[in-house]
Design a protein around this motif. Structure first.
Motif, PDB file in Angstrom:
ATOM      1  N   THR A  86       0.805  -1.221   0.000  1.00 28.87           N
ATOM      2  CA  THR A  86       0.000   0.000   0.000  1.00 28.87           C
ATOM      3  C   THR A  86       0.839   1.273   0.000  1.00 28.87           C
ATOM      4  N   GLY A  87       2.154   1.127   0.036  1.00 27.32           N
ATOM      5  CA  GLY A  87       3.030   2.285   0.006  1.00 27.32           C
ATOM      6  C   GLY A  87       3.262   2.940   1.350  1.00 27.32           C
ATOM      7  N   LEU A  88       2.744   2.354   2.421  1.00 29.57           N
ATOM      8  CA  LEU A  88       2.976   2.903   3.757  1.00 29.57           C
ATOM      9  C   LEU A  88       4.409   2.672   4.211  1.00 29.57           C
ATOM     10  N   LYS A  89       5.075   1.671   3.643  1.00 33.21           N
ATOM     11  CA  LYS A  89       6.507   1.491   3.816  1.00 33.21           C
ATOM     12  C   LYS A  89       7.156   1.636   2.448  1.00 33.21           C
ATOM     13  N   THR A  90       8.323   2.256   2.422  1.00 32.38           N
ATOM     14  CA  THR A  90       8.989   2.573   1.164  1.00 32.38           C
ATOM     15  C   THR A  90       9.557   1.331   0.500  1.00 32.38           C
ATOM     16  N   SER A  91       9.219   1.187  -0.781  1.00 32.21           N
ATOM     17  CA  SER A  91       9.754   0.094  -1.587  1.00 32.21           C
ATOM     18  C   SER A  91      10.420   0.699  -2.818  1.00 32.21           C
ATOM     19  N   VAL A  92      11.654   0.317  -3.066  1.00 31.60           N
ATOM     20  CA  VAL A  92      12.472   0.932  -4.112  1.00 31.60           C
ATOM     21  C   VAL A  92      12.333   0.180  -5.428  1.00 31.60           C
ATOM     22  N   ARG A  93      12.090   0.921  -6.508  1.00 30.18           N
ATOM     23  CA  ARG A  93      12.089   0.335  -7.847  1.00 30.18           C
ATOM     24  C   ARG A  93      13.352   0.780  -8.567  1.00 30.18           C
ATOM     25  N   LEU A  94      14.138  -0.180  -8.996  1.00 28.67           N
ATOM     26  CA  LEU A  94      15.358   0.107  -9.735  1.00 28.67           C
ATOM     27  C   LEU A  94      15.035   0.305 -11.214  1.00 28.67           C
ATOM     28  N   PRO A  95      15.920   0.954 -11.977  1.00 28.02           N
ATOM     29  CA  PRO A  95      15.620   1.278 -13.375  1.00 28.02           C
ATOM     30  C   PRO A  95      15.797   0.128 -14.357  1.00 28.02           C
ATOM     31  N   VAL A  96      16.036  -1.080 -13.862  1.00 29.60           N
ATOM     32  CA  VAL A  96      16.120  -2.261 -14.730  1.00 29.60           C
ATOM     33  C   VAL A  96      15.260  -3.359 -14.113  1.00 29.60           C
ATOM     34  N   PRO A  97      14.841  -4.347 -14.900  1.00 24.96           N
ATOM     35  CA  PRO A  97      14.053  -5.442 -14.330  1.00 24.96           C
ATOM     36  C   PRO A  97      14.807  -6.187 -13.226  1.00 24.96           C
ATOM     37  N   VAL A  98      14.081  -6.598 -12.208  1.00 24.27           N
ATOM     38  CA  VAL A  98      14.653  -7.343 -11.088  1.00 24.27           C
ATOM     39  C   VAL A  98      13.971  -8.706 -11.013  1.00 24.27           C
ATOM     40  N   VAL A  99      14.787  -9.756 -10.975  1.00 23.86           N
ATOM     41  CA  VAL A  99      14.298 -11.134 -10.871  1.00 23.86           C
ATOM     42  C   VAL A  99      14.701 -11.672  -9.502  1.00 23.86           C
ATOM     43  N   ILE A 100      13.714 -12.094  -8.732  1.00 26.40           N
ATOM     44  CA  ILE A 100      13.978 -12.668  -7.418  1.00 26.40           C
ATOM     45  C   ILE A 100      13.994 -14.190  -7.526  1.00 26.40           C
ATOM     46  N   VAL A 101      15.063 -14.808  -7.049  1.00 27.49           N
ATOM     47  CA  VAL A 101      15.126 -16.264  -6.923  1.00 27.49           C
ATOM     48  C   VAL A 101      15.173 -16.562  -5.430  1.00 27.49           C
ATOM     49  N   GLY A 102      14.047 -16.986  -4.872  1.00 33.03           N
ATOM     50  CA  GLY A 102      13.964 -17.149  -3.426  1.00 33.03           C
ATOM     51  C   GLY A 102      13.313 -18.454  -3.028  1.00 33.03           C
ATOM     52  N   ASN A 103      13.051 -18.564  -1.744  1.00 24.77           N
ATOM     53  CA  ASN A 103      12.342 -19.751  -1.251  1.00 24.77           C
ATOM     54  C   ASN A 103      11.455 -19.364  -0.084  1.00 24.77           C
ATOM     55  N   LEU A 104      10.601 -20.276   0.304  1.00 18.29           N
ATOM     56  CA  LEU A 104       9.694 -20.028   1.424  1.00 18.29           C
ATOM     57  C   LEU A 104      10.224 -20.600   2.723  1.00 18.29           C
ATOM     58  N   THR A 105      11.214 -21.478   2.641  1.00 19.89           N
ATOM     59  CA  THR A 105      11.692 -22.169   3.827  1.00 19.89           C
ATOM     60  C   THR A 105      13.069 -21.671   4.244  1.00 19.89           C
ATOM     61  N   VAL A 106      13.364 -21.853   5.520  1.00 25.66           N
ATOM     62  CA  VAL A 106      14.693 -21.574   6.032  1.00 25.66           C
ATOM     63  C   VAL A 106      15.644 -22.651   5.519  1.00 25.66           C
ATOM     64  N   GLY A 107      16.846 -22.250   5.141  1.00 27.93           N
ATOM     65  CA  GLY A 107      17.813 -23.223   4.657  1.00 27.93           C
ATOM     66  C   GLY A 107      17.836 -23.314   3.153  1.00 27.93           C
ATOM     67  N   GLY A 108      18.789 -24.062   2.637  1.00 26.83           N
ATOM     68  CA  GLY A 108      18.989 -24.138   1.199  1.00 26.83           C
ATOM     69  C   GLY A 108      17.974 -25.009   0.491  1.00 26.83           C
TER      70      GLY A 108
END
Length: 337
Positions: free
Chosen positions: A43-65
Motif C-alpha cells: 500500500t506504500g505505507l513502507k517505502t519500496s524501491v524500484r530500480l531502473p532495470v528489471p529485477v528477478v527474485i530467486v527465493g524460497n519459502l523455507t529456512v535453509g537451502g
C-alpha cells in the motif's frame, strides 16, 4: 551451541517432532507480522524501491537451502546467451552484516562476502554485489556496471526492493516440512505465497504438483581443490570416500553421490558452516568429497585428497521460453504497453 539449537529445530520441522507446537503462539504472531509487513509495502505505507532495470527474485519459502544458487547460475547463462548483461545481488550470508555494498570477485574472501556470493562470482562471470540492504546492493551494482537486468539470490521476503519476476525454489525431498511458519515450522511465509509468484521450481522432485517445474542438478566430474585436476565421478566408484556438506539439506548431496554409485561415509554440517582444517581430518587417507559451495571455504587448507562436485541446473525448455517472454515485457522495471 547455536548449531545444535538450529539442528534441533530442523529435526522438529522435518521429522514430525510435535514438541515444536509449544511455539505455536509465536508462529501465529509471526504470520500476522509478515502479512502486515507485506500489506504496508503493497500500500506504500513502507517505502519500496524500484530500480531502473528489471529485477528477478530467486527465493524460497523455507529456512535453509533449496538449490537457489544453481538456478541463479543457470539464469545468468541463459540471459547472457540472449544478449542481456545480468548482474547478481545477494545478502552475502556468512560474510557478516555487510552494511555497505561490496563488489565480489573470484578472489574475494568468503569470510567477508559469504560462500554463495563467492561461488556466484566464480561461476557466473558477471558483476556480483553483496549487502544486507538489497536496494543499496542494486544501486551499487548499476552504478559500477552496465547491467540491464538484476537477479537477486534470495530476497523473496525483502519487500523493500520491488521486483518484476519472482521464482520460488522448493526442495523436492523436504518441500515445506510440517507446513508451519517459524518457529513451529521452516516456512518464512504461509505456503499460499506460492500462488502469487511467477514460477515454482522444484529441485529434484519426488512428485510435481500442478504448475510446478522440475529442476535437476547434475555433476559428472570431480575437481581437486589443490591441483584443479578433473576426474569423472565414475572413477571413484568402488572406493570408499568421505562426503562432507555444510548446506541447507546435506542429505540431498549425499543422495546424489549415492545415486552416482559412490560409497561414502557422510558428514553433515549446518548451512554456511565456517569450515576449518580439523573438520576435514579423518583417521584414514580416503578421498574427501564436498559441495562446490563448501569448497570455496576450504581452499586455504586443501589437501590432495580433497575434491568437490560442481553441478549445473537443468530445467524444461518451456521454462526458458516462458521466462524470456515474461522478461521481454519488462522495460526499465516497468511493463511495456
Amino acid at each position: 551451541m547455536k548449531a545444535k539449537i538450529a539442528r534441533w529445530f530442523e529435526d522438529a520441522w522435518y521429522q514430525e517432532m510435535y514438541i515444536s507446537a509449544w511455539f505455536m503462539p509465536l508462529s501465529m504472531f509471526y504470520v500476522d507480522a509478515m502479512r502486515l509487513r507485506r500489506f504496508l509495502y503493497r500500500t506504500g505505507l513502507k517505502t519500496s524501491v524500484r530500480l531502473p532495470v528489471p529485477v528477478v527474485i530467486v527465493g524460497n519459502l523455507t529456512v535453509g537451502g533449496t538449490g537457489k544458487t544453481p538456478l541463479v547460475i543457470c539464469l545468468v547463462r541463459l540471459l547472457k546467451q540472449q544478449g542481456y548483461k545480468p548482474g547478481v545481488i545477494s545478502r552475502g550470508y556468512a560474510g557478516g552484516e555487510n552494511t555497505q555494498p561490496l563488489s565480489v570477485t573470484a578472489h574475494s574472501d568468503p569470510r567477508q562476502v559469504g560462500d554463495e556470493a563467492l561461488l556466484l562470482a566464480r561461476r557466473c562471470d558477471c558483476p556480483v554485489v553483496v549487502a544486507a540492504d538489497r536496494p543499496a546492493a542494486g544501486r551499487h551494482l548499476l552504478a559500477e556496471n552496465a547491467c540491464d537486468v538484476i537477479i537477486s539470490d534470495d530476497g523473496l521476503q525483502h519487500y523493500a526492493l520491488q521486483r518484476d519476476i519472482e521464482i520460488v525454489v522448493i526442495d523436492g525431498q523436504r518441500r515445506f516440512g510440517n507446513g508451519y511458519c517459524l518457529p513451529v515450522g521452516p516456512l518464512r511465509e504461509p505456503p499460499e505465497r506460492v500462488n502469487t509468484v511467477d514460477f515454482v521450481v522444484v529441485n529434484e522432485p519426488k512428485e510435481l504438483l500442478e504448475g510446478e517445474l522440475a529442476m535437476h542438478c547434475r555433476g559428472d566430474n570431480l575437481v581437486n581443490l589443490l591441483t584443479g585436476e578433473i576426474k569423472p565421478v565414475t572413477d571413484f566408484i568402488g572406493i570408499t570416500c568421505h562426503a562432507v556438506a555444510g548446506i541447507g539439506n546435506p542429505q540431498r548431496f549425499f543422495m546424489q553421490l549415492a545415486a552416482a554409485g559412490l560409497d561414502c561415509q557422510t558428514h553433515g554440517f549446518p548451512d554456511h558452516h565456517p569450515f576449518n582444517a580439523t573438520d576435514l581430518q579423518f583417521k584414514d587417507a580416503k578421498p574427501v568429497i564436498m559441495t562446490e559451495k563448501d569448497a570455496v571455504k576450504c581452499a586455504a587448507f586443501a589437501q590432495p585428497r580433497h575434491w568437490y562436485l560442481p553441478v549445473d541446473a537443468a530445467l524444461p525448455e518451456a521454462f526458458a521460453d516462458s521466462f524470456l517472454t515474461l522478461l521481454k515485457d519488462k522495460t526499465h522495471g516497468q511493463k511495456t504497453a
